[in-house]
Scaffold this motif. Structure first.
Motif, PDB file in Angstrom:
ATOM      1  N   MET A  60      44.412 140.162 127.950  1.00 43.74           N
ATOM      2  CA  MET A  60      45.047 138.845 128.118  1.00 43.74           C
ATOM      3  C   MET A  60      44.603 138.178 129.415  1.00 43.74           C
ATOM      4  O   MET A  60      44.400 136.968 129.466  1.00 43.74           O
ATOM      5  N   GLU A  61      44.455 138.992 130.457  1.00 43.93           N
ATOM      6  CA  GLU A  61      44.015 138.403 131.730  1.00 43.93           C
ATOM      7  C   GLU A  61      42.656 137.724 131.562  1.00 43.93           C
ATOM      8  O   GLU A  61      42.453 136.590 131.995  1.00 43.93           O
ATOM      9  N   VAL A  62      41.753 138.417 130.892  1.00 42.41           N
ATOM     10  CA  VAL A  62      40.411 137.858 130.697  1.00 42.41           C
ATOM     11  C   VAL A  62      40.476 136.578 129.866  1.00 42.41           C
ATOM     12  O   VAL A  62      39.833 135.570 130.194  1.00 42.41           O
ATOM     13  N   GLU A  63      41.305 136.597 128.822  1.00 39.67           N
ATOM     14  CA  GLU A  63      41.400 135.415 127.952  1.00 39.67           C
ATOM     15  C   GLU A  63      41.960 134.213 128.703  1.00 39.67           C
ATOM     16  O   GLU A  63      41.455 133.085 128.597  1.00 39.67           O
ATOM     17  N   ILE A  64      43.031 134.446 129.471  1.00 36.00           N
ATOM     18  CA  ILE A  64      43.650 133.320 130.194  1.00 36.00           C
ATOM     19  C   ILE A  64      42.707 132.800 131.278  1.00 36.00           C
ATOM     20  O   ILE A  64      42.574 131.599 131.480  1.00 36.00           O
ATOM     21  N   ASP A  65      42.005 133.726 131.933  1.00 34.99           N
ATOM     22  CA  ASP A  65      41.008 133.323 132.925  1.00 34.99           C
ATOM     23  C   ASP A  65      39.989 132.371 132.310  1.00 34.99           C
ATOM     24  O   ASP A  65      39.641 131.346 132.893  1.00 34.99           O
ATOM     25  N   GLU A  66      39.545 132.731 131.120  1.00 31.26           N
ATOM     26  CA  GLU A  66      38.544 131.918 130.438  1.00 31.26           C
ATOM     27  C   GLU A  66      39.116 130.528 130.109  1.00 31.26           C
ATOM     28  O   GLU A  66      38.444 129.509 130.300  1.00 31.26           O
ATOM     29  N   GLU A  67      40.358 130.496 129.659  1.00 33.20           N
ATOM     30  CA  GLU A  67      40.978 129.201 129.345  1.00 33.20           C
ATOM     31  C   GLU A  67      41.069 128.329 130.602  1.00 33.20           C
ATOM     32  O   GLU A  67      40.826 127.121 130.552  1.00 33.20           O
TER      33      GLU A  67
ATOM     34  N   GLY B 122      53.413 117.938 130.318  1.00 32.58           N
ATOM     35  CA  GLY B 122      53.012 116.964 129.309  1.00 32.58           C
ATOM     36  C   GLY B 122      52.767 115.585 129.878  1.00 32.58           C
ATOM     37  O   GLY B 122      52.515 115.429 131.063  1.00 32.58           O
ATOM     38  N   HIS B 123      52.813 114.590 129.004  1.00 37.43           N
ATOM     39  CA  HIS B 123      52.689 113.174 129.367  1.00 37.43           C
ATOM     40  C   HIS B 123      51.290 112.750 129.779  1.00 37.43           C
ATOM     41  O   HIS B 123      51.113 111.677 130.350  1.00 37.43           O
ATOM     42  N   HIS B 124      50.284 113.598 129.547  1.00 39.11           N
ATOM     43  CA  HIS B 124      48.936 113.102 129.775  1.00 39.11           C
ATOM     44  C   HIS B 124      48.581 112.110 128.674  1.00 39.11           C
ATOM     45  O   HIS B 124      49.077 112.209 127.557  1.00 39.11           O
ATOM     46  N   ILE B 125      47.693 111.203 129.016  1.00 35.80           N
ATOM     47  CA  ILE B 125      47.231 110.265 127.991  1.00 35.80           C
ATOM     48  C   ILE B 125      46.512 111.065 126.909  1.00 35.80           C
ATOM     49  O   ILE B 125      46.644 110.797 125.727  1.00 35.80           O
ATOM     50  N   SER B 126      45.774 112.086 127.341  1.00 36.76           N
ATOM     51  CA  SER B 126      45.094 112.953 126.376  1.00 36.76           C
ATOM     52  C   SER B 126      46.053 114.010 125.836  1.00 36.76           C
ATOM     53  O   SER B 126      46.475 114.903 126.570  1.00 36.76           O
ATOM     54  N   GLN B 127      46.380 113.895 124.558  1.00 39.37           N
ATOM     55  CA  GLN B 127      47.260 114.882 123.921  1.00 39.37           C
ATOM     56  C   GLN B 127      46.635 116.273 123.942  1.00 39.37           C
ATOM     57  O   GLN B 127      47.318 117.280 124.093  1.00 39.37           O
ATOM     58  N   ARG B 128      45.324 116.290 123.760  1.00 39.88           N
ATOM     59  CA  ARG B 128      44.605 117.567 123.740  1.00 39.88           C
ATOM     60  C   ARG B 128      44.781 118.308 125.075  1.00 39.88           C
ATOM     61  O   ARG B 128      44.934 119.517 125.099  1.00 39.88           O
ATOM     62  N   TYR B 129      44.760 117.540 126.155  1.00 41.96           N
ATOM     63  CA  TYR B 129      44.927 118.109 127.496  1.00 41.96           C
ATOM     64  C   TYR B 129      46.327 118.717 127.618  1.00 41.96           C
ATOM     65  O   TYR B 129      46.491 119.844 128.105  1.00 41.96           O
ATOM     66  N   ASN B 130      47.340 117.964 127.144  1.00 42.36           N
ATOM     67  CA  ASN B 130      48.707 118.512 127.143  1.00 42.36           C
ATOM     68  C   ASN B 130      48.733 119.861 126.429  1.00 42.36           C
ATOM     69  O   ASN B 130      49.310 120.829 126.912  1.00 42.36           O
ATOM     70  N   GLN B 131      48.087 119.885 125.265  1.00 45.32           N
ATOM     71  CA  GLN B 131      48.086 121.127 124.471  1.00 45.32           C
ATOM     72  C   GLN B 131      47.408 122.258 125.228  1.00 45.32           C
ATOM     73  O   GLN B 131      47.901 123.381 125.247  1.00 45.32           O
ATOM     74  N   GLU B 132      46.277 121.951 125.840  1.00 43.59           N
ATOM     75  CA  GLU B 132      45.537 123.001 126.541  1.00 43.59           C
ATOM     76  C   GLU B 132      46.391 123.619 127.652  1.00 43.59           C
ATOM     77  O   GLU B 132      46.460 124.835 127.796  1.00 43.59           O
ATOM     78  N   LEU B 133      47.044 122.746 128.418  1.00 43.25           N
ATOM     79  CA  LEU B 133      47.871 123.260 129.521  1.00 43.25           C
ATOM     80  C   LEU B 133      49.073 124.027 128.974  1.00 43.25           C
ATOM     81  O   LEU B 133      49.451 125.077 129.501  1.00 43.25           O
ATOM     82  N   GLU B 134      49.658 123.492 127.908  1.00 41.58           N
ATOM     83  CA  GLU B 134      50.831 124.143 127.324  1.00 41.58           C
ATOM     84  C   GLU B 134      50.440 125.515 126.761  1.00 41.58           C
ATOM     85  O   GLU B 134      51.169 126.485 126.910  1.00 41.58           O
TER      86      GLU B 134
END
Lengths: 296, 237
Positions: free
Chosen positions: B61-68, B4-16
């Protein structure tokens, strides 16, 4: 992907996985903003330029705190950091550009090839011919393209004849990657060129006096991505002949063009390391926070 | 390590989200492996069939996570620890997917094994091997979830036991096959299962190596164990 969620011991099941993830170990002393000197490798063997214990003041206010850094020969060093961190101020100490600001005071040792550039017998005008500068906004003189490039060589008496001057102008424009685009328009005004062309004209003007070091202060921040790519390509070519220090707000640019990266924070030099290390495994938490876009 | 702690909250969410999806995939793969071992040991043909026919979920799931991950790389240009996280995830899910494949294989062989009379004297060794491998997989996933390099190192250190166990089992099976060539078909199926278990152990070890890369920024693949141990603790801060 929520239709299947078998149990993983140690983790809760169902939709609550996000909220209840176990605490992560191994956090560093996060957001510890204390800067105890510079980490990494600020010094190199046989540097082209070097600064030791550089302190810069604007009146009462100190802008640079005890910065020591070497700039190696034929390397591109990128200086990054948030606005107001002192990176541009530091860059300007390297060709005494700060002399033009009356309230500015510079302390410490600043050398070019081992010679103190702030020594009383140093002529700042000659110094700036050896250490050229390219600015954020392209600033061609309101003169012809030819005269823009010829300005420095005329000032410093580098050409005895018109033919010699023609040669210098052509060579500089070729090196700046602009010659083919302007060769038939050399007597048209430089201000009529596009932004990217103007910036390359300024680079041509800087290299016309055959400098040893080129300082660039956000050279592409006013340019579109194509013009930026052209300038970056040019920097890479110029590196074999010159030493380049570039201040940039674009971390991708620092990552693309430089061999070493210096991170400044609140007037202090926090970290200097090879660029490939800084962007994968930075040594200081503040560098990490900055390049990953975290606040701290 | 902080996501977390990115200035972009959306980025935090994406990584999480990516991290959560990897944990879910890990949980699914672990349950596949557990069921495969259970089906093998308990000669449960029905469970074996279920394992063999469920691998598609892991693959999806592998394909989905790869895409993310691709999206984050393209849109965020992650650097430093974020970049290492994405790289580690891409690698972890490849190993997870392969663990899924191995579990599927065990399921297929177990189905056939369950139809024939059991091989005597094999159960204890096989059960021990299964226990070791499942324990290793669990600890590897746990080390990833908590980004715990110490645990990752201990899994890597312990991985040699599995090779010893596999060698023991091979010897037993060779004797068994020599006693009566009619046993060969069954014995081969058992050894393929054991081989699959051993591979699951290898993949778990890989996951631990990515955890160390992710947290410490050090690539310890193809490095001698003693060298790793010499290097890592010094680095411990």
């Amino acid at each position: 992907m929520t239709d299947v969620l078998p149990t993983m011991p140690g983790l809760p099941t169902g939709e609550t996985v996000v909220d209840d993830t176990p605490p992560m170990t191994e956090t560093r002393e996060e957001f510890d903003v204390e800067i105890k000197g510079t980490v990494g490798a600020p010094f190199v063997d046989d540097p082209k330029m070097s600064a030791r214990h550089s302190n810069v003041f604007y009146g009462e206010k100190q802008a640079i705190f005890d910065v020591s850094l070497d700039i190696g020969r034929n390397e591109i060093i990128a200086m990054i950091g948030p606005s107001g961190c002192g990176k541009s101020t530091f860059l300007r100490t390297l060709n005494r550009m700060n002399d033009t600001i009356p309230i500015c005071r510079v302390e410490g040792e600043h050398c070019l090839d081992g010679e103190d550039i702030y020594a009383p017998d140093q002529d700042p005008v000659l110094l700036r011919a050896r250490v050229g500068m390219v600015f954020q906004k392209p600033n061609p003189f309101p003169k012809s393209i030819y005269d823009n490039v010829a300005y420095g060589p005329r000032l410093h008496g580098l050409a005895r004849t018109r033919a010699e001057l023609d040669e210098i102008v052509e060579k500089s424009l070729v090196r700046a990657g602009l010659f083919n685009e302007v060769k038939d328009d050399l007597h048209k005004p430089g201000t009529g060129l596009s932004g990217g062309q103007q910036q390359r004209l300024c680079i041509a003007r800087a290299i016309a006096v055959d400098p040893e070091v080129i300082l660039m202060d956000e050279p592409t921040s006013a340019l579109d991505p194509i013009a930026t790519a052209t300038i970056e390509e040019l920097m890479d070519e110029l590196k074999s002949r010159y030493t380049i220090a570039v201040v940039t707000h674009s971390m991708q640019q620092a990552a693309r063009v430089s061999q070493r990266t210096a991170y400044f924070h609140m007037g202090k030099l926090v970290e200097v390391n090879p660029t490939n290390q800084v962007f994968t495994t930075p040594q200081h938490q503040l560098t990490e926070n900055y390049i990953t876009g975290r606040f701290g | 390590m902080e996501i977390g702690h990115h200035i972009s909250q959306r980025y935090n969410q994406e990584l999480e989200e990516i991290r959560t999806h990897v944990l879910k995939m890990g949980a699914l793969v672990e349950s596949q492996a557990e069921n495969a071992v259970k089906a093998l040991l308990e000669r449960d043909g029905k469970l074996a069939k279920k394992v063999a026919s469920s691998d598609y979920m892991v693959n999806r799931m592998e394909v989905e996570i790869d895409e993310e991950c691709t999206q984050v790389l393209a849109r965020r240009q992650p650097a430093a620890s974020d970049l290492r996280l994405i790289i580690a995830v891409i690698k972890v899910i490849t190993d997870l997917e392969r663990i899924g494949d191995e579990a599927e294989k065990i399921g297929r062989y177990s189905r056939k094994l369950a139809k024939k009379p059991p091989i005597t004297g094999m159960h204890a060794t096989l059960s021990h091997l299964g226990e070791l491998v499942l324990g290793m997989l669990h600890q590897a996933l746990d080390a990833f979830a908590r980004m715990d390099t110490e645990q990752a190192l201990s899994v890597i250190t312990g991985s040699n036991n599995i090779n010893d166990e596999f060698d023991d089992l091979s010897r037993l099976l060779i004797t068994y096959m020599m006693e009566d060539p009619h046993n060969i078909k069954q014995a081969l199926r058992v050894i393929w299962c054991a081989r699959a278990l051993e591979r699951i152990g290898d993949h778990s070890r890989n996951i631990c190596e990515y955890v160390i890369f992710l947290v410490r920024g050090k690539d310890i693949r193809h490095t001698d164990l003693q060298e790793i141990l010499d290097e890592i603790p010094d680095d411990a801060d």
